[in-house]
Design a protein around this motif. Structure first.
Motif, PDB file in Angstrom:
ATOM      1  N   THR A  35       7.861  -1.263 -11.347  1.00 45.64           N
ATOM      2  CA  THR A  35       7.039  -1.132 -10.787  1.00 45.64           C
ATOM      3  C   THR A  35       6.184  -2.510 -11.304  1.00 45.64           C
ATOM      4  OG1 THR A  35       5.459  -0.121 -11.951  1.00 45.64           O
ATOM      5  CG2 THR A  35       6.594   1.454 -10.571  1.00 45.64           C
ATOM      6  N   THR A  37      -0.036   2.677  -9.914  1.00 43.43           N
ATOM      7  CA  THR A  37       0.502   2.527  -9.708  1.00 43.43           C
ATOM      8  C   THR A  37       0.482   1.054  -9.075  1.00 43.43           C
ATOM      9  OG1 THR A  37       1.772   4.736  -9.511  1.00 43.43           O
ATOM     10  CG2 THR A  37       2.341   3.344  -7.742  1.00 43.43           C
ATOM     11  N   ILE A  38      -0.484   1.189  -8.708  1.00 39.09           N
ATOM     12  CA  ILE A  38      -0.803  -0.119  -7.496  1.00 39.09           C
ATOM     13  C   ILE A  38      -0.540  -1.093  -8.404  1.00 39.09           C
ATOM     14  CG2 ILE A  38      -3.301  -0.107  -7.262  1.00 39.09           C
ATOM     15  CD1 ILE A  38      -2.450  -1.539  -4.637  1.00 39.09           C
ATOM     16  N   PHE A  85      -5.277  12.117  -8.405  1.00 36.62           N
ATOM     17  CA  PHE A  85      -4.617  11.581  -7.341  1.00 36.62           C
ATOM     18  C   PHE A  85      -5.631   9.497  -6.990  1.00 36.62           C
ATOM     19  CE2 PHE A  85      -3.939   9.273  -2.868  1.00 36.62           C
ATOM     20  CZ  PHE A  85      -3.252   8.055  -2.522  1.00 36.62           C
ATOM     21  N   THR A  86      -6.050   9.430  -7.265  1.00 38.74           N
ATOM     22  CA  THR A  86      -7.110   8.522  -7.946  1.00 38.74           C
ATOM     23  C   THR A  86      -6.397   7.634  -8.367  1.00 38.74           C
ATOM     24  OG1 THR A  86      -8.699   8.794  -6.311  1.00 38.74           O
ATOM     25  CG2 THR A  86      -8.492   7.424  -8.241  1.00 38.74           C
ATOM     26  N   SER A 109       3.748   6.304  -6.932  1.00 36.55           N
ATOM     27  CA  SER A 109       2.326   7.587  -7.363  1.00 36.55           C
ATOM     28  C   SER A 109       3.398   9.098  -7.617  1.00 36.55           C
ATOM     29  CB  SER A 109       0.555   7.217  -7.067  1.00 36.55           C
ATOM     30  OG  SER A 109       0.913   8.560  -5.860  1.00 36.55           O
ATOM     31  N   ILE A 111       0.572  -1.207   0.298  1.00 34.60           N
ATOM     32  CA  ILE A 111      -0.487   0.486   0.043  1.00 34.60           C
ATOM     33  C   ILE A 111       0.924   1.246  -0.147  1.00 34.60           C
ATOM     34  CG2 ILE A 111      -1.595   1.423   1.507  1.00 34.60           C
ATOM     35  CD1 ILE A 111      -2.802  -1.411   2.433  1.00 34.60           C
ATOM     36  N   SER A 136       2.815   1.529  -2.940  1.00 31.15           N
ATOM     37  CA  SER A 136       1.890   2.179  -4.168  1.00 31.15           C
ATOM     38  C   SER A 136       1.923   3.914  -3.848  1.00 31.15           C
ATOM     39  CB  SER A 136       1.092   1.678  -4.266  1.00 31.15           C
ATOM     40  OG  SER A 136       1.179   0.126  -4.740  1.00 31.15           O
ATOM     41  N   LEU A 137       1.735   4.042  -2.547  1.00 28.99           N
ATOM     42  CA  LEU A 137       1.416   5.933  -2.070  1.00 28.99           C
ATOM     43  C   LEU A 137       2.607   6.312  -2.575  1.00 28.99           C
ATOM     44  CD1 LEU A 137      -0.072   7.848  -1.102  1.00 28.99           C
ATOM     45  CD2 LEU A 137       0.543   7.044   0.927  1.00 28.99           C
ATOM     46  N   TYR A 174      -2.368   6.344  -7.997  1.00 32.05           N
ATOM     47  CA  TYR A 174      -2.155   5.368  -7.396  1.00 32.05           C
ATOM     48  C   TYR A 174      -2.902   4.378  -7.629  1.00 32.05           C
ATOM     49  CZ  TYR A 174      -2.595   2.769  -2.795  1.00 32.05           C
ATOM     50  OH  TYR A 174      -2.447   1.728  -2.048  1.00 32.05           O
ATOM     51  N   TRP A 198     -11.167   2.649  -6.758  1.00 30.06           N
ATOM     52  CA  TRP A 198     -10.442   2.647  -5.253  1.00 30.06           C
ATOM     53  C   TRP A 198     -11.085   1.187  -5.079  1.00 30.06           C
ATOM     54  CZ3 TRP A 198      -6.726   4.998  -2.778  1.00 30.06           C
ATOM     55  CH2 TRP A 198      -6.120   5.665  -3.051  1.00 30.06           C
ATOM     56  N   SER A 222      -7.991  -1.063  -6.727  1.00 29.32           N
ATOM     57  CA  SER A 222      -7.182  -1.575  -6.738  1.00 29.32           C
ATOM     58  C   SER A 222      -6.980  -2.321  -5.536  1.00 29.32           C
ATOM     59  CB  SER A 222      -6.478   0.479  -5.795  1.00 29.32           C
ATOM     60  OG  SER A 222      -6.719   0.766  -6.741  1.00 29.32           O
TER      61      SER A 222
END
Length: 485
Positions: free
Chosen positions: A134, A105-106, A98-99, A86, A79, A82-83, A102, A457, A460
């Motif tokens: 990644t 990235t995840i 941001f959504t 991003s 978690i 990934s934060l 993230y 989300w 994710s």
């Protein structure tokens, strides 16, 4: 109580490693003088600051790591990684939400490969390489990567290996976990370098061959071109991808025994590998015939396209050399099944895993035999090894949880207006870490930017649970996990 000091200390060290990974991309951006250079400089600084903060919080750590700390550590690592991962997307401005940053990235770290970027070719080289990196690091596992580099960090804890490794049977090649990690990463590196060389010889440019090799062996699927593998229109590149996707979907422990110890008989007699090959050949034959009859493909193209896509879905790589949305719908059913089953345990691929499918089939066969012979004691065996009853219960519980998560995700997507085909395949795709959807509105070669933030989300979380095989994450939401020992 949970030993948070050790968890914080390990996460802090991991963030320093992530900053080092970003620095490689920063050097690429600086060398080429592109617009993402400043974004990587700032991202590295922020990540180092975050690592320092976590190291400070863990300054009183006694380096003890119990089972509960291992599960918490692995989940938080993915978690938090990934934060911070991003940041380059957000700071550079190439992804403004941001959504979305993230999610991208995840999707990379879990090797899912679904993207919210409509035009990847507009990204500078540093960001493209960061997306690729990644997936490559996430292929065998972030914490497992750290064990190979810094074995003393978690004391070679097998609990961490159990929390992050894939498949129900996690074979160790050496009594010391750090040695096992190094050998597995050696196999991974050999595959990646070999794949890059073959891509280069097939006609790819240097930058493309590095990126495609890392996403192929990491079974991730992020591409540097909008057309994915179809951008090149090169059969040699397609067959190179087929070979290395297949190998990357095979157990790395089995590859190690074959490549470094010469145990070829063990390779060809492995039950899971036989099932894996049988599923690929069967699915390819059905789709190949369909393409010839329904889509009027030449038989040479039909074989190549069908084999490529079956292995891409089976290994959960998710790259394309053709627009599958234009194929007959029966091919979608076959590819969805391949996506659900996934590759072998101990590989970089996701999905339910072939070894579990073999075990389920054996359990079903034994139950049929017990109907005729109620008093018979019939063991479940895989590779001449008896599977204990506790593992069989765990298997069925995993299957129920896996299907349940897909069903819940499907329900929420239907509520937001996603059509049935896309809702079904997106749920399976994220749970199995495959990436593409099958349908006409979102489809296999389109980005997922059109979906609502709430769904991003949700997906994710599903990608994370799929990569960590559900229970590593779900156990954190139980009251007993947080109770005192």
């Amino acid at each position: 109580m949970i030993n948070l000091s050790t968890v914080n200390k390990v996460i802090g060290t991991l963030l320093f490693l992530e900053a080092g990974m970003m620095s490689i991309c920063m050097c690429i951006a600086l060398a080429l003088g592109e617009t993402d250079a400043l974004a990587f400089v700032m991202a590295v600084i922020v990540t180092i600051f975050g690592g320092t903060l976590f190291k400070y919080l863990g300054r009183k750590s006694d380096n003890s790591l119990g089972r509960r700390e291992a599960y918490l550590l692995v989940t938080l690592t993915w978690i938090i990684f990934s934060l911070f991962g991003s940041l380059p997307f957000i700071i550079s401005g190439y992804i403004t939400s941001f959504t979305d940053a993230y999610f991208e990235t995840i999707s990379g770290f879990t090797t899912t490969g679904c993207t919210v970027i409509d035009d990847v070719e507009r990204l500078p080289h540093g960001l493209l390489f960061w997306r690729t990196m990644t997936q490559w690091i996430g292929g065998l596992g972030i914490v497992f990567f750290t064990i190979a580099i810094i074995p003393s960090l978690v004391g070679g804890s097998v609990k961490v290996f159990a929390a992050e490794a894939t498949g129900p049977m996690r074979a160790k090649m050496h009594p010391r976990l750090s040695t096992t990690a190094k050998w597995l990463w050696t196999v991974y590196l050999v595959l990646t370098v070999s794949c890059a060389f073959c891509y280069y010889e097939a006609g790819m440019g240097f930058f493309d061959c590095l990126n495609y090799a890392m996403t192929t062996t990491g079974t991730g699927g992020f591409a540097t071109h909008n057309g994915d593998a179809s951008f090149f229109h090169n059969p040699y590149i397609d067959y190179t991808a087929i070979v290395f996707m297949f190998l990357s979907g095979t157990s790395f422990t089995l590859l190690y025994s074959t490549l470094f110890k010469g145990k070829f008989r063990q390779f060809f007699s492995n039950t899971e590998l036989k099932f894996y090959v049988a599923m690929i050949l069967t699915a390819t034959a059905i789709i190949c015939g369909t393409l010839i009859v329904q889509n009027n493909y030449e038989w040479t193209d039909a074989i190549r396209m069908s084999l490529f896509q079956v292995i891409s879905f089976m290994t959960t790589t998710g790259i394309f050399n053709d627009n599958v949305a234009q194929w007959h719908h029966i091919t979608w059913v076959i590819l969805s099944l391949c996506m659900f089953l996934g590759s072998c345990s101990g590989s970089t691929g996701g999905g339910f895993k072939c070894i579990r499918a073999v075990m389920v089939l054996n359990i079903m066969r034994n139950e049929i035999k017990r109907i005729l012979h109620p008093k018979a004691v019939i063991p479940v065996k895989v590779n001449h090894t008896t599977v204990p009853y506790s593992s069989q219960v765990t298997l069925l519980a995993f299957l129920a949880a896996y299907i349940g998560l897909c069903a819940v995700t499907y329900f929420f997507m239907i509520l937001t207006g996603i059509d049935t085909i896309n809702a079904t395949t997106i749920a399976i795709s994220c749970a199995s870490n495959t990436g593409p959807a099958l349908g006409l509105h979102i489809g296999p070669i389109m980005s997922w930017s059109m979906m609502p933030d709430m769904l991003k989300w949700l997906l994710s979380g599903l990608m994370l649970m799929g990569r960590l095989e559900v229970f590593t994450v779900l156990v954190l939401f139980t009251a007993s996990f947080w109770k005192e020992r």
